[in-house]
Enzyme design. Structure first.
Site, PDB file in Angstrom:
ATOM      1  N   ASP A 778       1.215  -1.231   0.175  1.00 49.29           N
ATOM      2  CA  ASP A 778       0.463   0.130   0.060  1.00 49.29           C
ATOM      3  C   ASP A 778       1.394   1.304  -0.359  1.00 49.29           C
ATOM      4  O   ASP A 778       2.279   1.850   1.224  1.00 49.29           O
ATOM      5  CB  ASP A 778      -0.582   0.249   1.223  1.00 49.29           C
ATOM      6  CG  ASP A 778      -2.279   0.486   0.979  1.00 49.29           C
ATOM      7  OD1 ASP A 778      -2.308   2.365   0.228  1.00 49.29           O
ATOM      8  OD2 ASP A 778      -3.174   0.662   1.383  1.00 49.29           O
ATOM      9  N   HIS A 780      -0.592   4.632   0.080  1.00 50.71           N
ATOM     10  CA  HIS A 780      -1.562   6.019   0.256  1.00 50.71           C
ATOM     11  C   HIS A 780      -1.211   6.267   2.072  1.00 50.71           C
ATOM     12  O   HIS A 780      -1.305   5.048   2.969  1.00 50.71           O
ATOM     13  CB  HIS A 780      -2.753   5.414   0.592  1.00 50.71           C
ATOM     14  CG  HIS A 780      -3.336   4.415  -0.504  1.00 50.71           C
ATOM     15  ND1 HIS A 780      -3.005   3.391  -1.086  1.00 50.71           N
ATOM     16  CD2 HIS A 780      -2.933   5.521  -1.642  1.00 50.71           C
ATOM     17  CE1 HIS A 780      -3.880   3.679  -2.451  1.00 50.71           C
ATOM     18  NE2 HIS A 780      -3.890   4.404  -2.797  1.00 50.71           N
ATOM     19  N   SER A 831      -4.657  -4.901   2.311  1.00 54.98           N
ATOM     20  CA  SER A 831      -3.965  -4.475   3.276  1.00 54.98           C
ATOM     21  C   SER A 831      -4.674  -4.412   4.406  1.00 54.98           C
ATOM     22  O   SER A 831      -3.930  -4.860   5.897  1.00 54.98           O
ATOM     23  CB  SER A 831      -3.826  -2.054   3.668  1.00 54.98           C
ATOM     24  OG  SER A 831      -3.464  -1.875   2.278  1.00 54.98           O
TER      25      SER A 831
END
Length: 864
Positions: A778, A780, A831
């Site tokens: 991930d 972000h 995630s």
């Protein structure tokens, strides 16, 4: 220790036979062949034998040649491993391709080397089978060669390759024929440092099984080169699995480069993302200063036993530095351990990969396929390609990814270009740029030779755009079978022998027919099928075109309801082609159309990732005009839209943003800047808010007030499908800039507070320490960054590990920094699985630190 089990069943295939054993117990592979050969201290004359005594080049070190010149030595090594407990032995053919043998001037021996080596191993296995009554198996070892398809050997020429996909396929075909003719039971594609090479080997095997030989089980083993968790060519473990799974390997796993301790987290990752059985044969630890291996059989076996006890493996063995003594100990410790049970993975996911995995599932938002690397759709890109300026053309690709493209469309269809050569060269350039190569590619062409050229350059799992029934079923099926061999997903256009489908019923009929052919005749995975029901141009002034948008949306809904697993895509720019040159109108039309099409099941689209409008931002009058045109509510919609363009948008060109919004309060300005992704004034506005001490006594209050309010609106719009990922990324950049401006003031405030309280350096000035990380897979981080700032302002010591952080790095940092809390963040659905994995690892390692999880996919349920 000899393996136990029933004798071979003559009615079963080799694959069924091995699978039935794998369900009962952990099988054992042999250890290092090279290690045992080195112990013999053979001379140049030993390697040459009588047959090659006058060969012009040195042959010492060509271990594979010993199968011809010293077959008894190789046979004895095989027997040593078998009598130490190995169920499976590998042929002495790691370098027996004509590609690798060219270094010794022996490329002409490739087929013979493989056949003879297989016969030697077969003889040893059959002898021990007869002695013990337990069936032993021979795996034909197919190494990676000394060339690579994904990495240039020339620093100055990143697009240059010293071998082609076709040459590798030819070499692997020759090797596999020798192995099969010599009597192997299994084909093992191993020590994969470049997945593109492995895909060439798998292509060769699948072709042989289709055309000449009865199929055999395929084992695939990659090599993670260091603790980064990537292959030498840059792929993560999960991306590697996705890239090779089309070959349906019975076993998949890792070998070489690492010892068992270092390999463990990567074996766990692979095991979680495949239903295949897991094979693991690490080195005997890491090499010492002299390149030798010091890890004892007992230590290696202890690590392997822990793998087995934790349910991670189905086949275990050894690679560099391991000996029959290692294999004997490994066989002893796993004898009574239960084998790993392959997981039941979630159905309904489309799995793609570049250097990193990309999963499209039920909760994935609209997927942006970047359109600007298209010579027919971007003048800038076309000029650069025509001029041969491929390196500058890469900047177009990079910008698309930065602006939120999750897949990159590449099209080289132009009469002035050599399409296959241009596609090959650009894809090779992309391989040299990890920031671009991380996303999957969509190889786009109306010429199938161009499509094949692109597929031959890509180590990841691509999308082919496109095939259709235009030339009939036979042509369609032939292309679909080839695409499946390359391991790609496919876009199917709603086009048949009659022509392009324009009516809803025809679109559904053609797509349903194509689906049945793909699933029933080609055995294509339904999740790898994408339909393009044709986004056609509206607003042309021709009445028969008025329903084109409605027909696409209605067909989309029906296809998603009746064809399980299939996805829907389309080229968005076609919709507004009649308003070419009127960018403001075109973007508004695209925003309105997507808003409705996504609700009815459109999964992805070829778009300009940087220019997708927010539905709620479209001017009210323009919005209504677009709605009327798309839904055919007004026969004069086209004329009215043209009239609007002339009066409101400078002849249809995009209006330069005015600064009217600057007249609002500072709170309104900050919220507006966040929603629109405008960075220009955010530092000044943030400073203005900070200076208002009455309203915002602390810098932190500015974050918790107007900045968070703006991000909340962004989140609401994104969740409602009125805002797309590229806009969210812009908003995140604005937020990052605003917070970055406030951080020095917050740090100063903390120092002043410490001074006032009389803190001294020797004492810990912090309330506690928290390790923060966005989990592996991930990228972000905006939410995590805000949490870090808030905690820092409240006198916590924040160790921020960034994004894509593997579990072992998180836990190591927590222990080393004596963390009081571990904080995990993630936006995408996988995630959550990674967070669960971290929690389980903490439990296994008895790490008692509290765990804080957050992000779009989390809720109270998994944390309870």
């Amino acid at each position: 220790m000899a393996p136990t089990g029933p004798p071979a069943d003559p009615q079963k295939s080799v694959e069924d036979e091995i699978e039935s054993i794998l369900q009962e117990r952990i099988m054992v592979l042999d250890g290092g062949m090279g290690t045992m050969i080195q112990q013999r201290a053979l001379t140049e004359e030993d390697f040459r034998g009588q047959e090659f005594k006058d060969h012009s080049r040195p042959l010492k070190g060509n271990n594979d040649l010993l199968s011809i010149t010293q077959p008894d030595i190789i046979c004895d090594i095989h027997k040593e491993y078998l009598l130490s407990g190995a169920d499976i032995i590998e042929t002495n053919t790691f370098s027996s391709t004509r590609v690798a043998q060219a270094d010794y001037g022996l490329e002409h021996l490739a087929y013979r080397l493989n056949r003879v080596s297989a016969q030697v191993a077969r003889k040893a296995a059959d002898t021990v089978t007869a002695q013990t009554g337990i069936r032993r198996y021979v795996a034909g070892a197919m190494g990676p060669t000394n060339r690579t398809l994904s990495v240039s050997p020339s620093v100055e020429r990143p697009d240059y390759r010293n071998i082609t996909f076709d040459e590798l396929v030819e070499a692997y075909t020759e090797q596999a024929k020798g192995l099969l003719d010599g009597g192997v039971d299994i084909l093992l594609v191993e020590t994969i440092f470049d997945t593109a090479n492995a895909k060439a080997a798998l292509f060769a095997l699948q072709m042989l099984f289709e055309e000449e030989y009865a199929s055999r089980p395929i084992f695939v083993s990659g090599t993670i080169v260091d603790k980064s968790g990537r292959t030498l060519s840059g792929q993560t473990g999960e991306a590697f699995v996705i890239s090779v799974s089309h070959s349906k390997p019975l076993c998949i796993g890792l070998n070489c480069a690492l010892g068992a301790v270092e390999m463990r987290p990567f074996i766990e990752t692979i095991g979680k993302c495949t239903t295949a059985y897991i094979i693991c044969y690490p080195n005997a630890g890491l090499p010492n200063t002299f390149g030798g291996y010091d890890e004892t059989p007992e230590v290696t076996a202890m690590h392997i036993k822990n793998f087995a006890l934790d349910g991670l493996v189905n086949i275990v063995g050894g690679c560099c530095g391991t000996t029959p003594a290692h294999i004997r100990k490994i066989a002893e410790v796993v004898k009574f351990c239960k084998p790993r049970v392959p997981p039941s993975l979630s159905q309904g996911y489309m799995l793609l990969s570049g250097l990193e995995p990309f999963r499209i599932g039920p909760y994935t938002n609209f997927v942006n396929i970047g359109e600007r690397c298209n010579v027919a759709g971007s003048r800038k890109f076309a000029k650069l390609i025509m001029a041969g300026n491929y390196e500058e053309a890469l900047s177009v690709a990079k910008l698309q990814v930065e602006m939120g493209a999750q897949i990159l469309d590449i099209n080289m269809d132009d009469g002035m270009l050599d399409g296959p050569a241009a596609m090959t060269r650009f894809c090779n350039f992309i391989s040299s740029e990890p920031d671009i190569a991380k996303v999957p590619l969509c190889i786009d062409s109306s010429n199938f030779s161009v499509i094949e050229a692109g597929l031959k350059c890509c180590q990841g799992k691509c999308i082919v755009n496109s095939i259709s029934l235009k030339e009939g079923e036979e042509d369609f099926l032939e292309k679909a079978r080839k695409i499946k061999l390359y391991g790609a997903a496919v876009v199917v256009m709603a086009f048949d022998e009659v022509g392009q489908a324009t009516e809803t019923e025809t679109k559904i009929e053609i797509c349903s027919r194509a689906y049945r052919l793909l699933v029933e005749k080609v055995h294509f995975n339904p999740n790898d099928i994408i339909f393009d029901p044709n986004i056609l141009t509206i607003g042309t002034g021709m009445e028969e075109h008025n329903l084109y948008a409605i027909n696409f949306i209605n067909a989309t809904k029906a296809i998603k309801e009746t064809l399980p697993g299939a996805r829907i895509s389309g080229g968005l720019s076609n919709l507004s082609f009649s308003f070419r040159g009127m960018d403001a109108i075109r973007e508004a039309m695209h925003g309105v159309f997507l808003y409705h099409a996504i609700k009815c099941g459109m999964d992805m689209g070829i778009v300009n990732a940087g220019n997708l409008p927010v539905y709620d931002d479209i001017h009210e009058e323009l919005l209504q005009l677009c709605e009327n045109l798309i839904w055919n509510k007004d026969p004069d919609a086209t004329e009215k839209l043209l009239h609007y363009a002339q009066n409101h948008a400078q002849g249809g060109k995009k209006v330069v943003q005015t600064d009217e919004w600057r007249k609002g309060s500072v709170e309104e300005r900050l919220e507006y800047a966040l929603i629109k992704g405008i960075e220009k004034y955010v530092t000044a506005d943030t400073e203005e808010a900070r200076l208002n001490q009455e309203k915002y006594p602390r810098p932190l209050n500015v974050i918790e007030g107007p900045l968070m309010n703006g991000m909340k609106i962004v989140g609401d719009l994104f969740g409602a499908g009125k805002m797309f990922l590229p806009q969210v990324i812009k908003s995140a950049r604005v937020m990052k800039k605003a917070v970055g401006h406030l951080i020095p003031y917050m740090e100063k405030e903390r120092e002043e507070r410490r001074a006032k309280q009389g803190s001294i350096e020797e004492e810990d000035p912090y309330q506690g320490t928290i390790v923060l990380a966005t989990v592996k897979g991930d990228v972000h981080d905006i939410g995590k960054n805000i949490v870090g700032v808030v905690l820092g302002c409240n006198n916590f010591r924040v160790i921020d590990l960034g994004v894509m952080t593997p579990c072992d790095k998180i836990l190591r940092a927590a222990v080393e920094n004596k963390a009081d809390i571990i904080g995990l963040s993630g936006l995408i659905t996988p995630s959550l699985d990674e967070m669960i994995f971290v929690a389980k690892e903490m439990e296994r390692l008895a790490i008692k630190i509290p765990l804080l999880i957050g992000g779009a996919t989390t809720s109270n349920a998994p944390s309870s």
